[in-house]
Design a protein around this motif. Structure first.
Motif, PDB file in Angstrom:
ATOM      1  N   LEU A   1       8.269 -13.203  42.347  1.00 39.33           N
ATOM      2  CA  LEU A   1       7.888 -13.335  40.943  1.00 39.33           C
ATOM      3  C   LEU A   1       6.445 -12.904  40.743  1.00 39.33           C
ATOM      4  O   LEU A   1       6.136 -12.138  39.813  1.00 39.33           O
ATOM      5  CB  LEU A   1       8.073 -14.783  40.480  1.00 39.33           C
ATOM      6  CG  LEU A   1       7.573 -15.081  39.061  1.00 39.33           C
ATOM      7  CD1 LEU A   1       8.316 -14.237  38.024  1.00 39.33           C
ATOM      8  CD2 LEU A   1       7.713 -16.571  38.741  1.00 39.33           C
TER       9      LEU A   1
ATOM     10  N   ALA B   1      15.919 -12.561  40.126  1.00 38.68           N
ATOM     11  CA  ALA B   1      15.274 -13.574  39.288  1.00 38.68           C
ATOM     12  C   ALA B   1      13.939 -13.063  38.760  1.00 38.68           C
ATOM     13  O   ALA B   1      13.592 -13.258  37.590  1.00 38.68           O
ATOM     14  CB  ALA B   1      15.085 -14.865  40.079  1.00 38.68           C
TER      15      ALA B   1
ATOM     16  N   ARG C   1      14.495 -10.602  35.957  1.00 43.14           N
ATOM     17  CA  ARG C   1      14.840 -11.251  34.682  1.00 43.14           C
ATOM     18  C   ARG C   1      13.605 -11.826  34.006  1.00 43.14           C
ATOM     19  O   ARG C   1      13.473 -11.771  32.779  1.00 43.14           O
ATOM     20  CB  ARG C   1      15.873 -12.362  34.915  1.00 43.14           C
ATOM     21  CG  ARG C   1      17.262 -11.859  35.303  1.00 43.14           C
ATOM     22  CD  ARG C   1      18.275 -12.979  35.248  1.00 43.14           C
ATOM     23  NE  ARG C   1      17.975 -14.051  36.191  1.00 43.14           N
ATOM     24  CZ  ARG C   1      18.440 -14.089  37.450  1.00 43.14           C
ATOM     25  NH1 ARG C   1      19.228 -13.112  37.902  1.00 43.14           N
ATOM     26  NH2 ARG C   1      18.143 -15.089  38.239  1.00 43.14           N
ATOM     27  N   ASP C   2      12.689 -12.366  34.788  1.00 41.05           N
ATOM     28  CA  ASP C   2      11.522 -13.033  34.227  1.00 41.05           C
ATOM     29  C   ASP C   2      10.432 -12.066  33.763  1.00 41.05           C
ATOM     30  O   ASP C   2       9.626 -12.411  32.894  1.00 41.05           O
ATOM     31  CB  ASP C   2      10.931 -14.011  35.243  1.00 41.05           C
ATOM     32  CG  ASP C   2      11.808 -15.239  35.449  1.00 41.05           C
ATOM     33  OD1 ASP C   2      12.695 -15.472  34.609  1.00 41.05           O
ATOM     34  OD2 ASP C   2      11.619 -15.946  36.456  1.00 41.05           O
ATOM     35  N   THR C   3      10.366 -10.885  34.365  1.00 42.20           N
ATOM     36  CA  THR C   3       9.247  -9.980  34.090  1.00 42.20           C
ATOM     37  C   THR C   3       9.648  -8.656  33.456  1.00 42.20           C
ATOM     38  O   THR C   3       8.809  -7.981  32.857  1.00 42.20           O
ATOM     39  CB  THR C   3       8.481  -9.661  35.385  1.00 42.20           C
ATOM     40  OG1 THR C   3       9.352  -8.926  36.273  1.00 42.20           O
ATOM     41  CG2 THR C   3       7.988 -10.927  36.066  1.00 42.20           C
TER      42      THR C   3
ATOM     43  N   GLU D   1       4.961  -9.820  38.580  1.00 42.48           N
ATOM     44  CA  GLU D   1       3.952 -10.027  37.531  1.00 42.48           C
ATOM     45  C   GLU D   1       2.760  -9.096  37.737  1.00 42.48           C
ATOM     46  O   GLU D   1       2.222  -8.532  36.771  1.00 42.48           O
ATOM     47  CB  GLU D   1       3.490 -11.482  37.543  1.00 42.48           C
ATOM     48  CG  GLU D   1       4.542 -12.461  37.027  1.00 42.48           C
ATOM     49  CD  GLU D   1       4.128 -13.916  37.209  1.00 42.48           C
ATOM     50  OE1 GLU D   1       4.747 -14.782  36.564  1.00 42.48           O
ATOM     51  OE2 GLU D   1       3.195 -14.183  38.004  1.00 42.48           O
TER      52      GLU D   1
END
Length: 352
Positions: free
Chosen positions: A87, A130, A133-135, A91
């Motif tokens: 993650l 994951a 999906r978040d970034t 980012e």
């Protein structure tokens, strides 16, 4: 110097990052935090004197570099650590304007903690999804064999990578000290990977010279070469790289940190570019070297005098050399054109 009136923002330039090692992508503050939680003692070179002073052109220097890397790897002990690492890597890519990250990992280094090679790779792939999906940053995995281990181990990894081709694994690599394992010894593993449709992406031409690069081309049918900078020593080899459109993953700060070149302006980035060799700027291991991706583009601009048009060309080459889907490549290439067509003053006035 980057200013609103003279240069477009480099973090707005769409690009792909093709040379980033898994453990080496970790943020320094994450390393310090996890080491404290896990009771791992960090040497001064990874704590108060970070980034460490390194040199890997001799055996003692490479051993120290590898020792620091292994200490860093030892803090990653739980599945949540893997999710966090990916993650945060995604980012950092997003902040640099990178929309495709091809991160390389040898699952063998974590297999004992996470129930074997297959379970480890599946954990990493799930963490990558994951993070996507978040970034919104797309992530492909390069399964990379260690050239200091037996070629049979590389074959096992190639067969594992083959199972996940089209399911998140996009390339097959070969890393570690070139002086301790010639590319030709790993031909069988790369044949397995190539037949599965994976890109061939071995390291070469970093600590060893042109022969190392030539073997990657002749024996491993390389699509890209990690580093490859010492191809500059052989004009005929360089012409071949340009003609065959083999992308060189050039990592300027890594080359200087490890002593491949003494100073940044000694890295042959300009000469490689002018030879017609496709180039993808990378960071290698920012955990140990410091600067991340956007800084490599800033180095191209400020040290080597690359114009915005040339920087856009570097970004295009990184995208074309990626294992990304064609649809994403098309989208990113259009974004590069938009960046180059933009007004620098307007680009800087639109602060996030």
């Amino acid at each position: 110097m980057e200013t609103p009136t003279t240069a477009r923002r480099l973090d707005r330039l769409p690009k792909a990052h093709l040379h980033l090692h898994f453990t080496g992508s970790m943020r320094h503050d994450t390393l310090v935090e996890l080491a404290g939680e896990r009771g791992v003692h960090l040497p001064q070179a990874l704590a108060k004197e970070w980034p460490p002073k390194l040199r890997a052109t001799d055996e003692r220097g490479w051993f120290r570099f590898q020792r620091l890397y292994d200490i860093a790897r030892s803090v990653l002990r739980k599945p949540e650590d893997i999710y966090r690492l990916l993650l945060e890597a995604a980012e950092d890519e997003k902040a640099a304007g990178s929309a495709w990250l091809e991160i390389q990992v040898d699952p063998s280094g974590y297999a004992a903690l996470f129930d074997g090679l297959t379970a480890t790779l599946e954990l990493i792939l799930d963490a990558a999804r994951a993070a996507e999906r978040d970034t919104g940053v797309h992530i492909g995995l390069m399964v990379a064999a260690n050239r200091t281990r037996h070629p049979l181990d590389a074959r096992a990894l190639a067969r594992l990578a083959r199972q996940y081709a089209g399911k998140g694994v996009v390339s097959f690599g070969l890393n570690n000290d070139e002086r301790r394992g010639r590319a030709r010894e790993f031909e069988a593993a790369f044949r397995i990977a190539k037949r599965a449709g994976l890109l061939s992406t071995p390291h070469g031409g970093e600590l060893n010279g042109p022969r190392s690069v030539r073997e990657c081309l002749d024996e491993l049918a390389a699509d890209r070469i990690g580093h490859g900078v010492r191809a500059i020593e052989d004009p005929y080899l360089l012409e071949r790289i340009a003609t065959q459109e083999v992308t060189l993953e050039v990592c300027p700060t890594s080359n200087v940190s490890l002593g491949v070149f003494e100073e940044l302006d000694h890295v042959p980035l300009r000469k490689l570019y002018e030879s017609g060799a496709p180039i993808a700027l990378g960071t290698d291991d920012p955990l140990l070297f410091g600067p991340r991706l956007v800084e490599q583009y800033r180095i191209a601009r400020e040290v080597f005098g690359f114009s915005d048009a040339e920087l856009a060309d570097l970004a295009r080459m990184s995208i074309r050399g990626a294992g990304a889907p064609d649809s994403l490549k098309k989208e990113l290439l259009a974004g590069v054109d938009d960046w180059l067509a933009s007004d620098p003053a307007e680009d800087w006035s639109e602060r996030d």
